[in-house]
Design a protein around this motif. Structure first.
Motif, PDB file in Angstrom:
ATOM      1  N   PRO A  43      34.121  10.549 -50.551  1.00 18.73           N
ATOM      2  CA  PRO A  43      35.473  10.376 -50.025  1.00 18.73           C
ATOM      3  C   PRO A  43      35.948  11.667 -49.362  1.00 18.73           C
ATOM      4  N   LEU A  44      36.578  11.547 -48.201  1.00 19.18           N
ATOM      5  CA  LEU A  44      37.124  12.719 -47.505  1.00 19.18           C
ATOM      6  C   LEU A  44      38.617  12.767 -47.805  1.00 19.18           C
ATOM      7  N   LEU A  45      38.980  13.683 -48.687  1.00 16.85           N
ATOM      8  CA  LEU A  45      40.335  13.709 -49.243  1.00 16.85           C
ATOM      9  C   LEU A  45      41.298  14.521 -48.379  1.00 16.85           C
ATOM     10  N   SER A  46      42.545  14.069 -48.345  1.00  8.86           N
ATOM     11  CA  SER A  46      43.617  14.813 -47.668  1.00  8.86           C
ATOM     12  C   SER A  46      44.790  14.964 -48.620  1.00  8.86           C
ATOM     13  N   GLY A  47      45.627  15.962 -48.322  1.00  9.97           N
ATOM     14  CA  GLY A  47      46.865  16.146 -49.090  1.00  9.97           C
ATOM     15  C   GLY A  47      46.596  16.233 -50.576  1.00  9.97           C
ATOM     16  N   ASP A  48      47.349  15.427 -51.342  1.00  9.28           N
ATOM     17  CA  ASP A  48      47.181  15.485 -52.796  1.00  9.28           C
ATOM     18  C   ASP A  48      46.315  14.327 -53.314  1.00  9.28           C
ATOM     19  N   GLU A  49      45.451  13.768 -52.452  1.00 11.62           N
ATOM     20  CA  GLU A  49      44.617  12.624 -52.870  1.00 11.62           C
ATOM     21  C   GLU A  49      43.685  12.959 -54.029  1.00 11.62           C
ATOM     22  N   ARG A  50      43.349  14.252 -54.175  1.00 12.05           N
ATOM     23  CA  ARG A  50      42.486  14.629 -55.314  1.00 12.05           C
ATOM     24  C   ARG A  50      43.129  14.214 -56.632  1.00 12.05           C
ATOM     25  N   ASP A  51      44.439  14.311 -56.705  1.00  9.74           N
ATOM     26  CA  ASP A  51      45.140  14.012 -57.961  1.00  9.74           C
ATOM     27  C   ASP A  51      44.900  12.585 -58.433  1.00  9.74           C
ATOM     28  N   SER A  52      44.692  11.669 -57.487  1.00  9.67           N
ATOM     29  CA  SER A  52      44.515  10.256 -57.870  1.00  9.67           C
ATOM     30  C   SER A  52      43.069   9.787 -57.702  1.00  9.67           C
ATOM     31  N   LEU A  53      42.159  10.744 -57.510  1.00 11.26           N
ATOM     32  CA  LEU A  53      40.759  10.375 -57.232  1.00 11.26           C
ATOM     33  C   LEU A  53      40.120   9.603 -58.386  1.00 11.26           C
ATOM     34  N   LEU A  54      40.576   9.854 -59.599  1.00  9.31           N
ATOM     35  CA  LEU A  54      39.955   9.181 -60.751  1.00  9.31           C
ATOM     36  C   LEU A  54      40.749   7.946 -61.203  1.00  9.31           C
ATOM     37  N   ASP A  55      41.832   7.629 -60.505  1.00 10.09           N
ATOM     38  CA  ASP A  55      42.601   6.435 -60.885  1.00 10.09           C
ATOM     39  C   ASP A  55      41.743   5.183 -60.679  1.00 10.09           C
ATOM     40  N   GLY A  56      41.565   4.405 -61.706  1.00  9.35           N
ATOM     41  CA  GLY A  56      40.798   3.152 -61.593  1.00  9.35           C
ATOM     42  C   GLY A  56      39.320   3.372 -61.306  1.00  9.35           C
ATOM     43  N   VAL A  57      38.823   4.570 -61.596  1.00  6.94           N
ATOM     44  CA  VAL A  57      37.438   4.896 -61.223  1.00  6.94           C
ATOM     45  C   VAL A  57      36.433   3.969 -61.914  1.00  6.94           C
ATOM     46  N   GLU A  58      36.810   3.489 -63.119  1.00 15.04           N
ATOM     47  CA  GLU A  58      35.872   2.657 -63.881  1.00 15.04           C
ATOM     48  C   GLU A  58      35.637   1.297 -63.214  1.00 15.04           C
ATOM     49  N   GLU A  59      36.445   0.970 -62.234  1.00  8.92           N
ATOM     50  CA  GLU A  59      36.246  -0.315 -61.538  1.00  8.92           C
ATOM     51  C   GLU A  59      35.202  -0.198 -60.429  1.00  8.92           C
ATOM     52  N   LEU A  60      34.788   1.019 -60.127  1.00  3.00           N
ATOM     53  CA  LEU A  60      33.817   1.220 -59.038  1.00  3.00           C
ATOM     54  C   LEU A  60      32.389   1.029 -59.549  1.00  3.00           C
ATOM     55  N   LEU A  61      31.455   0.852 -58.615  1.00  3.83           N
ATOM     56  CA  LEU A  61      30.048   0.820 -58.997  1.00  3.83           C
ATOM     57  C   LEU A  61      29.643   2.199 -59.540  1.00  3.83           C
ATOM     58  N   ALA A  62      28.568   2.229 -60.327  1.00  3.55           N
ATOM     59  CA  ALA A  62      28.190   3.461 -61.036  1.00  3.55           C
ATOM     60  C   ALA A  62      28.015   4.653 -60.088  1.00  3.55           C
ATOM     61  N   ALA A  63      27.322   4.433 -58.969  1.00  2.00           N
ATOM     62  CA  ALA A  63      27.068   5.562 -58.061  1.00  2.00           C
ATOM     63  C   ALA A  63      28.380   6.107 -57.496  1.00  2.00           C
ATOM     64  N   GLU A  64      29.341   5.222 -57.247  1.00  2.00           N
ATOM     65  CA  GLU A  64      30.637   5.663 -56.726  1.00  2.00           C
ATOM     66  C   GLU A  64      31.446   6.381 -57.810  1.00  2.00           C
ATOM     67  N   GLN A  65      31.375   5.866 -59.044  1.00  2.00           N
ATOM     68  CA  GLN A  65      32.050   6.571 -60.155  1.00  2.00           C
ATOM     69  C   GLN A  65      31.550   8.005 -60.241  1.00  2.00           C
ATOM     70  N   LEU A  66      30.208   8.130 -60.168  1.00  2.00           N
ATOM     71  CA  LEU A  66      29.589   9.456 -60.256  1.00  2.00           C
ATOM     72  C   LEU A  66      30.139  10.357 -59.149  1.00  2.00           C
ATOM     73  N   LYS A  67      30.154   9.856 -57.920  1.00  2.00           N
ATOM     74  CA  LYS A  67      30.619  10.669 -56.787  1.00  2.00           C
ATOM     75  C   LYS A  67      32.073  11.092 -56.986  1.00  2.00           C
ATOM     76  N   HIS A  68      32.903  10.194 -57.462  1.00  2.00           N
ATOM     77  CA  HIS A  68      34.319  10.534 -57.652  1.00  2.00           C
ATOM     78  C   HIS A  68      34.480  11.620 -58.723  1.00  2.00           C
ATOM     79  N   HIS A  69      33.750  11.491 -59.830  1.00  2.00           N
ATOM     80  CA  HIS A  69      33.864  12.498 -60.893  1.00  2.00           C
ATOM     81  C   HIS A  69      33.389  13.869 -60.408  1.00  2.00           C
TER      82      HIS A  69
END
Ligand SMILES: [Zn+2]
Length: 354
Positions: free
Chosen positions: A107-133
């Motif tokens: 994900p290419l983050l802007s502004g304060d998007e980092r703050d919400s990067l882990l919101d609902g992360v468990e709903e993503l596929l495993a590889a995407e969860q890993l990338k977000h963390h």
């Protein structure tokens, strides 16, 4: 030292991956924060070896009160890729479920998007969860080192051109043999961290890059995993953190940097013109002239008429070489850092390779 694990739910029931995280809190909140990870491409282990030896050094430093800035380490960053085997061989570069490179499409983050990067992360596929963390941890740091390796290669790093020549301290600490400068426009992890900084809050900085660095280290080749190199690389990382004020003390390692520095557009990608057995004529690390014989690809064993000669498209230093000797048409045989602009086109993700 604090040890923890991030749980990543697998894509099928009954499967869960665990991502180990090691943290040293640091005594000075104003000192730079460091994030390091290794083996994002799961089978690339030289960085894992370096961290294996670095962590006990940091434990000792912590006891001495020598750790100023917080240090977060993910020694094996890709349990998803490490679990993927295809016909007996590990596939740690591409996620089999999504066909994407574990080091692309962040994900290419802007502004304060980092703050919400882990919101609902468990709903993503495993590889995407890993990338977000991973991105969440890394983009919160000031110094980010993503430790990879190439096939057969020199010790080199990719970093945004804005950090050169300031990062000469890195080259001198680690003993880099080459530096490849990028424009930060890919979706690789290193560039996603850079993007988050470029487009995120400045804090007390005058410029987004001030006091920061995000880089991909290519710790030589896949087979360069041994205790001598691992200890040496750990000392190199330690010395770099000393020079950046994360650790106390005079740098324990310093070498003069005499390697090549080239922008990505000056990296000559020497690709296989045909499929066959490659017989290399030149080693990585060697300086070549335009037209030099680099390799022969044998298409018809026993018949020299089927031999295809591969020559250097420009002068430069051979930085990498493919490990395999059976090559397919278009496979990259070598990367040559050159003073001449390369004709090679960037891949879809903005990097030199998929
Ligand atoms: Zn890699």
């Amino acid at each position: 030292m604090q040890k923890s694990e991030i749980a990543i739910a697998g894509d099928t029931s009954g499967v869960e991956f665990r991502l180990p995280v090691v943290k040293f809190p640091g005594a000075d909140a104003s000192a730079p924060k460091t994030y390091m990870q290794a083996a994002l491409h799961a089978e690339e282990l030289p960085g894992v070896a370096a961290l294996h030896f670095l962590i006990p050094m940091l434990e000792a430093a912590e006891k001495r009160g020598d750790i100023l800035g917080s240090i977060t380490i993910v020694p094996k960053a890709n349990p998803v890729g490490a679990s993927q085997y295809v016909n007996g061989a590990n596939e740690g570069r591409f996620d089999l479920g999504s066909r994407t490179n574990f080091n692309r499409d962040y994900p290419l983050l802007s502004g304060d998007e980092r703050d919400s990067l882990l919101d609902g992360v468990e709903e993503l596929l495993a590889a995407e969860q890993l990338k977000h963390h991973l991105l969440h941890m890394a983009s919160g740091a000031d110094l980010m080192l993503d430790l990879h390796c190439d096939d057969e290669s020199q010790l080199y790093a990719y970093l945004h051109e804005v950090w050169w020549p300031e990062a000469t301290d890195l080259a001198e600490s680690i003993g880099l043999e080459a530096v490849l400068l990028s424009d930060g426009k890919s979706s690789a992890f290193e560039d996603a961290v850079t993007h988050a900084w470029q487009h995120g809050p400045l804090g007390n900085r005058k410029a987004w890059h001030e006091g920061r660095i995000s880089l991909t280290m290519e710790f030589r080749g896949l087979a360069d995993v041994d205790p001598v190199l691992g200890r040496m690389d750990a000392e190199g990382l330690y010395a770099f953190l000393q020079r950046r004020g994360v650790l106390k003390g005079e740098p324990i390692r310093k070498e003069s940097f005499e390697g090549v520095v080239a922008g990505l557009d000056y990296v000559q990608m020497v690709d296989a013109p045909v499929t066959g057995m490659v017989l290399f004529e030149r080693e990585y690390g060697e300086v070549v002239e335009k037209g030099d014989h680099l390799a022969t690809i044998v298409t018809t064993p026993g018949d020299a008429a089927g031999d295809v000669k591969v020559t250097a498209p420009a002068e430069g230093t051979i930085v990498t070489r493919i490990t395999r000797r059976f090559v397919r048409r278009t496979d990259n045989l070598m990367k040559i850092a050159s003073r001449e602009l390369s004709q090679a086109k960037r891949k879809k993700g903005g990097g030199l390779e998929d």
